[in-house]
Design a protein around this motif. Structure first.
Motif, PDB file in Angstrom:
ATOM      1  N   PRO A  97      14.394 -12.363 -11.125  1.00 58.93           N
ATOM      2  CA  PRO A  97      14.813 -13.628 -10.465  1.00 58.93           C
ATOM      3  C   PRO A  97      13.629 -14.281  -9.730  1.00 58.93           C
ATOM      4  O   PRO A  97      12.759 -13.583  -9.205  1.00 58.93           O
ATOM      5  CB  PRO A  97      15.866 -13.143  -9.477  1.00 58.93           C
ATOM      6  CG  PRO A  97      15.447 -11.749  -9.140  1.00 58.93           C
ATOM      7  CD  PRO A  97      14.832 -11.186 -10.407  1.00 58.93           C
ATOM      8  N   TYR A  98      13.637 -15.600  -9.739  1.00 55.06           N
ATOM      9  CA  TYR A  98      12.596 -16.287  -8.979  1.00 55.06           C
ATOM     10  C   TYR A  98      13.172 -16.631  -7.614  1.00 55.06           C
ATOM     11  O   TYR A  98      14.229 -17.241  -7.481  1.00 55.06           O
ATOM     12  CB  TYR A  98      12.136 -17.569  -9.680  1.00 55.06           C
ATOM     13  CG  TYR A  98      11.077 -18.290  -8.900  1.00 55.06           C
ATOM     14  CD1 TYR A  98       9.746 -17.869  -8.975  1.00 55.06           C
ATOM     15  CD2 TYR A  98      11.414 -19.353  -8.063  1.00 55.06           C
ATOM     16  CE1 TYR A  98       8.778 -18.508  -8.221  1.00 55.06           C
ATOM     17  CE2 TYR A  98      10.427 -19.996  -7.324  1.00 55.06           C
ATOM     18  CZ  TYR A  98       9.113 -19.564  -7.404  1.00 55.06           C
ATOM     19  OH  TYR A  98       8.153 -20.193  -6.644  1.00 55.06           O
ATOM     20  N   ALA A  99      12.460 -16.209  -6.595  1.00 53.41           N
ATOM     21  CA  ALA A  99      12.898 -16.506  -5.222  1.00 53.41           C
ATOM     22  C   ALA A  99      11.683 -16.481  -4.313  1.00 53.41           C
ATOM     23  O   ALA A  99      10.681 -15.828  -4.621  1.00 53.41           O
ATOM     24  CB  ALA A  99      13.953 -15.502  -4.762  1.00 53.41           C
ATOM     25  N   GLY A 100      11.742 -17.140  -3.243  1.00 54.23           N
ATOM     26  CA  GLY A 100      10.624 -17.152  -2.292  1.00 54.23           C
ATOM     27  C   GLY A 100       9.579 -18.182  -2.686  1.00 54.23           C
ATOM     28  O   GLY A 100       9.749 -18.979  -3.614  1.00 54.23           O
ATOM     29  N   ASP A 101       8.507 -18.196  -2.020  1.00 53.15           N
ATOM     30  CA  ASP A 101       7.453 -19.171  -2.238  1.00 53.15           C
ATOM     31  C   ASP A 101       6.310 -18.583  -3.042  1.00 53.15           C
ATOM     32  O   ASP A 101       6.041 -17.388  -2.977  1.00 53.15           O
ATOM     33  CB  ASP A 101       6.892 -19.655  -0.886  1.00 53.15           C
ATOM     34  CG  ASP A 101       7.960 -20.378  -0.049  1.00 53.15           C
ATOM     35  OD1 ASP A 101       8.813 -21.055  -0.656  1.00 53.15           O
ATOM     36  OD2 ASP A 101       7.950 -20.198   1.178  1.00 53.15           O
ATOM     37  N   THR A 158       9.562 -13.303   2.775  1.00 52.99           N
ATOM     38  CA  THR A 158       9.265 -12.901   4.157  1.00 52.99           C
ATOM     39  C   THR A 158      10.175 -11.783   4.583  1.00 52.99           C
ATOM     40  O   THR A 158       9.884 -11.093   5.563  1.00 52.99           O
ATOM     41  CB  THR A 158       9.433 -14.106   5.102  1.00 52.99           C
ATOM     42  OG1 THR A 158      10.760 -14.623   4.987  1.00 52.99           O
ATOM     43  CG2 THR A 158       8.411 -15.207   4.777  1.00 52.99           C
ATOM     44  N   ASP A 159      11.264 -11.578   3.839  1.00 49.13           N
ATOM     45  CA  ASP A 159      12.238 -10.521   4.166  1.00 49.13           C
ATOM     46  C   ASP A 159      12.291  -9.549   2.988  1.00 49.13           C
ATOM     47  O   ASP A 159      12.753  -9.902   1.891  1.00 49.13           O
ATOM     48  CB  ASP A 159      13.607 -11.150   4.426  1.00 49.13           C
ATOM     49  CG  ASP A 159      14.628 -10.111   4.902  1.00 49.13           C
ATOM     50  OD1 ASP A 159      14.340  -8.886   4.796  1.00 49.13           O
ATOM     51  OD2 ASP A 159      15.722 -10.519   5.339  1.00 49.13           O
ATOM     52  N   GLY A 217       0.122  -9.290   2.496  1.00 49.58           N
ATOM     53  CA  GLY A 217      -0.416  -9.707   3.799  1.00 49.58           C
ATOM     54  C   GLY A 217       0.308 -10.900   4.385  1.00 49.58           C
ATOM     55  O   GLY A 217       0.182 -11.177   5.588  1.00 49.58           O
ATOM     56  N   TYR A 218       1.106 -11.621   3.544  1.00 49.53           N
ATOM     57  CA  TYR A 218       1.842 -12.776   4.019  1.00 49.53           C
ATOM     58  C   TYR A 218       3.352 -12.506   3.978  1.00 49.53           C
ATOM     59  O   TYR A 218       4.128 -13.179   4.638  1.00 49.53           O
ATOM     60  CB  TYR A 218       1.541 -14.014   3.157  1.00 49.53           C
ATOM     61  CG  TYR A 218       0.114 -14.459   3.282  1.00 49.53           C
ATOM     62  CD1 TYR A 218      -0.259 -15.339   4.316  1.00 49.53           C
ATOM     63  CD2 TYR A 218      -0.839 -14.024   2.395  1.00 49.53           C
ATOM     64  CE1 TYR A 218      -1.598 -15.755   4.433  1.00 49.53           C
ATOM     65  CE2 TYR A 218      -2.160 -14.440   2.504  1.00 49.53           C
ATOM     66  CZ  TYR A 218      -2.532 -15.304   3.528  1.00 49.53           C
ATOM     67  OH  TYR A 218      -3.825 -15.694   3.652  1.00 49.53           O
ATOM     68  N   GLY A 219       3.722 -11.616   3.151  1.00 49.62           N
ATOM     69  CA  GLY A 219       5.144 -11.304   2.970  1.00 49.62           C
ATOM     70  C   GLY A 219       5.280 -10.175   1.942  1.00 49.62           C
ATOM     71  O   GLY A 219       4.396  -9.320   1.790  1.00 49.62           O
TER      72      GLY A 219
END
Length: 268
Positions: A209-213, A227-228, A258-260
């Motif tokens: 699945p595509y999710a997040g940035d 981020t979660d 390092g960012y999420g």
């Protein structure tokens, strides 16, 4: 008073051909006389035994079976007394009465014979046995029950079992085996060339699945950056369930850039 012989049937295995022993005056090597060498013509009333005679050959010329001849001559077949007969002994026929005497006239034995004492019950005593008779009574339990037929070559064949015996000794004749030609072995077949193994195809990686940035300049994995991390795990589990990937060789791995958090598929 004449001595009367009671004819008896000796049970057990009986020697078929009984050899007549020569007296000491005979220095020549003993050879069994076949029936055609015994000079007894039909109607002849006596026969004088000569060197080489056998009980079997005499039985074929006198129509007296072997056991009867042995009893008349006081020969115990089972005790191996078959060599007790002397050259010059006389067998005389008077109808159904048979008398055995020594060369000096001494009576050895005498008996009145019946059909049971004959080789062929259809023929008279003192008459040569018809060679075409298929069932002959040689006396004794074994030979009388089965019967032998003369092969004309010094042997006889049991009509029931097919056993062949020597007429002179009664010993079984061992047939000479006929060698068989060995079969030609089959030509060996050429081995087949082994097939080259094919390179395994690369497994198709699930999209996920595509999710997040999608963050530039960092490792985002297949589904962007979360981020979660728990939300990412829930998204991956839902995808596996929807695409029946549970229990397959594919699983995901949660990593940090390092960012999420991001997930990548791994093949177990």
């Amino acid at each position: 008073m004449k001595k009367i012989l009671v004819i008896s049937v000796v049970s057990g295995t009986m020697l078929f051909g009984m050899l007549l022993a020569s007296n000491e005056s005979h220095a020549a090597e003993w050879t069994a006389n076949t029936p055609d060498r015994i000079q007894i013509s039909d109607g002849q009333t006596s026969y004088t035994m000569v060197f080489g005679d056998t009980l079997w050959a005499i039985s074929q010329k006198t129509n007296l079976n072997l056991q009867t001849l042995a009893d008349l001559n006081k020969v115990n077949l089972l005790a191996g007394d078959q060599y007790g007969l002397q050259v010059g002994r006389v067998i005389s026929f008077d109808g159904a009465t048979v008398t055995v005497t020594e060369s000096d006239g001494t009576v050895v034995n005498q008996a009145t014979v019946t059909d049971e004492n004959k080789v062929n019950s259809e023929q008279a005593v003192g008459q040569a046995v018809d060679p075409t008779a298929t069932e002959q009574n040689y006396g004794g339990s074994g030979l009388a029950a089965s019967g032998y037929v003369d092969n004309g070559d010094g042997t006889s064949t049991n009509t029931s079992t097919g056993e062949v015996i020597d007429n002179a000794t009664g010993a079984p004749v061992t047939p000479t085996p006929t060698p068989t030609e060995p079969s030609t072995p089959a030509e060996p077949t050429e081995p087949t060339e082994p097939t080259e193994p094919t390179d395994p195809s690369e497994p198709e990686v699930p999209e996920g699945p595509y999710a997040g940035d999608i963050l530039s300049g960092v490792e985002n994995g297949l589904v962007g950056t979360y981020t979660d991390d728990e939300a990412l795990m829930d998204a991956m589990d839902a995808y596996k369930l929807a695409n029946d990937l549970h229990g397959s060789e594919w699983d995901y791995l949660i990593l940090s850039n390092g960012y999420g958090w991001y997930a990548v598929w791994v093949n177990q």
